[in-house]
Design a protein around this motif. Structure first.
Motif, PDB file in Angstrom:
ATOM      1  N   GLY A 126       0.803  -1.220   0.000  1.00 54.48           N
ATOM      2  CA  GLY A 126       0.000   0.000   0.000  1.00 54.48           C
ATOM      3  C   GLY A 126       0.833   1.266   0.000  1.00 54.48           C
ATOM      4  N   PRO A 127       0.222   2.402  -0.299  1.00 57.16           N
ATOM      5  CA  PRO A 127       0.965   3.666  -0.414  1.00 57.16           C
ATOM      6  C   PRO A 127       1.629   4.100   0.883  1.00 57.16           C
ATOM      7  CG  PRO A 127      -1.413   4.042  -0.539  1.00 57.16           C
ATOM      8  CD  PRO A 127      -1.209   2.574  -0.649  1.00 57.16           C
ATOM      9  N   LYS A 128       1.003   3.893   2.035  1.00 53.35           N
ATOM     10  CA  LYS A 128       1.614   4.297   3.305  1.00 53.35           C
ATOM     11  C   LYS A 128       2.851   3.457   3.599  1.00 53.35           C
ATOM     12  CE  LYS A 128      -2.609   6.093   5.418  1.00 53.35           C
ATOM     13  NZ  LYS A 128      -3.573   5.965   6.565  1.00 53.35           N
ATOM     14  N   ALA A 129       2.758   2.159   3.333  1.00 52.56           N
ATOM     15  CA  ALA A 129       3.911   1.289   3.546  1.00 52.56           C
ATOM     16  C   ALA A 129       5.040   1.644   2.590  1.00 52.56           C
ATOM     17  CB  ALA A 129       3.510  -0.175   3.374  1.00 52.56           C
ATOM     18  N   ARG A 130       4.705   1.957   1.342  1.00 54.26           N
ATOM     19  CA  ARG A 130       5.737   2.327   0.369  1.00 54.26           C
ATOM     20  C   ARG A 130       6.423   3.618   0.788  1.00 54.26           C
ATOM     21  NH1 ARG A 130       1.578   1.324  -3.424  1.00 54.26           N
ATOM     22  NH2 ARG A 130       1.745   3.438  -4.276  1.00 54.26           N
ATOM     23  N   ALA A 131       5.656   4.562   1.305  1.00 47.87           N
ATOM     24  CA  ALA A 131       6.235   5.836   1.740  1.00 47.87           C
ATOM     25  C   ALA A 131       7.190   5.620   2.909  1.00 47.87           C
ATOM     26  CB  ALA A 131       5.127   6.810   2.130  1.00 47.87           C
ATOM     27  N   LEU A 132       6.808   4.761   3.847  1.00 48.89           N
ATOM     28  CA  LEU A 132       7.687   4.483   4.975  1.00 48.89           C
ATOM     29  C   LEU A 132       8.958   3.782   4.516  1.00 48.89           C
ATOM     30  CD1 LEU A 132       8.271   4.455   7.997  1.00 48.89           C
ATOM     31  CD2 LEU A 132       6.960   2.308   8.160  1.00 48.89           C
ATOM     32  N   ALA A 133       8.817   2.839   3.594  1.00 51.04           N
ATOM     33  CA  ALA A 133       9.984   2.117   3.081  1.00 51.04           C
ATOM     34  C   ALA A 133      10.954   3.064   2.386  1.00 51.04           C
ATOM     35  CB  ALA A 133       9.543   1.016   2.124  1.00 51.04           C
ATOM     36  N   ALA A 134      10.423   3.994   1.620  1.00 46.09           N
ATOM     37  CA  ALA A 134      11.289   4.959   0.942  1.00 46.09           C
ATOM     38  C   ALA A 134      12.077   5.785   1.942  1.00 46.09           C
ATOM     39  CB  ALA A 134      10.445   5.872   0.051  1.00 46.09           C
ATOM     40  N   GLU A 135      11.531   5.925   3.135  1.00 44.59           N
ATOM     41  CA  GLU A 135      12.172   6.740   4.178  1.00 44.59           C
ATOM     42  C   GLU A 135      13.196   5.960   4.997  1.00 44.59           C
ATOM     43  OE1 GLU A 135      10.802   9.024   8.293  1.00 44.59           O
ATOM     44  OE2 GLU A 135       9.302   8.550   6.753  1.00 44.59           O
ATOM     45  N   VAL A 136      12.895   4.661   5.319  1.00 45.38           N
ATOM     46  CA  VAL A 136      13.725   3.974   6.321  1.00 45.38           C
ATOM     47  C   VAL A 136      14.417   2.717   5.815  1.00 45.38           C
ATOM     48  CG1 VAL A 136      12.199   4.824   8.156  1.00 45.38           C
ATOM     49  CG2 VAL A 136      11.859   2.508   7.249  1.00 45.38           C
TER      50      VAL A 136
END
Length: 244
Positions: A126-136
């Motif tokens: 999902g988009p929220k998980a992808r955003a977190l992955a891009a960060e950490v």
């Protein structure tokens, strides 16, 4: 484990399935002691243990293996809610599981300090998980089913254009064989091929090699994960890829 190492594979990964194998920590520490393989979890289910405990184990494994451990983590496989209930653990919604991942990585970075870095791989969709992955995360794998190639290419493009994490692809199906614990037992290889899904590869090693190269060049995957049952069959493929 030695057979896998001698076949040219770089990394041994284990799933976070309680009671189906030795616990990840002891198993991976033993594998690293007996071989020169990198080792990792594929992947810790964040709601199964407190964030500090996952981070502590990951940091400890990173130190014990001389930096050869990578922490894979995600919000949990399908059906994780029933597993949590059976273990008497709270069933938390996906957004709280993502918060647990963030806290786990934050604690891991605190434990690592300035002079050590434990690689983190995240399983996302999902988009929220992808955003977190891009960060950490250092590595990202998509929690795929029968999504067609064009959809996966779109997901991968977000990370390729941002210069983000390395892209990993888990392939649970080779030919008509489904790897245990990597996909649901009812997974239909015929349906995956019909959908042009990237969760399946041809049974023929030469055809598989060609398709892996295509996914490398056209989509940007550089990290491929296969089930242990395919290790011998794909050893010639791994040897050829290692020379390229």
């Amino acid at each position: 484990m030695r057979r896998i190492a001698d076949s040219g594979y770089s990394t041994l990964l284990v799933p976070d399935f309680p009671q189906t194998q030795p616990a990840p920590g002891p198993m991976l520490a033993t594998a690293a002691a007996l071989t020169d393989l990198r080792v990792g979890t594929w992947v810790y289910a964040s709601p199964l243990r407190p964030a500090w405990l996952t981070a502590w184990e990951a940091h400890s494994l990173s130190l014990m293996t001389g930096g050869r451990f990578e922490m894979g983590i995600g919000v949990g496989r399908p059906g994780i809610e029933d597993e949590l209930r059976n273990k008497g653990l709270p069933v938390v919604p996906p957004n709280e599981r993502l918060a647990q991942i963030r806290e786990t990585v934050r604690t891991l970075r605190d434990l690592d300090g300035a002079d050590h870095h434990t690689p983190v791989a995240m399983a996302v969709l999902g988009p929220k998980a992808r955003a977190l992955a891009a960060e950490v995360a250092d590595t990202v794998t998509f929690a795929l089913g029968n999504q067609p190639r064009v959809e996966v290419e779109r997901l991968a493009r977000e990370f390729r254009t941002s210069g983000g994490p390395e892209l990993a692809l888990a392939v649970p199906v080779v030919g008509d064989t489904v790897a245990p614990y990597m996909a649901h037992p009812d997974t239909d290889p015929v349906a995956l091929r019909a959908a042009d899904a990237l969760t399946v590869l041809p049974d023929d090693p030469a055809a598989a090699l060609e398709e892996i190269q295509r996914r490398r060049e056209e989509i940007g995957f550089s990290y491929f994960v296969f089930g242990a049952d395919f290790a011998d069959r794909f050893a010639p493929v791994v040897a050829k890829l290692a020379r390229r």
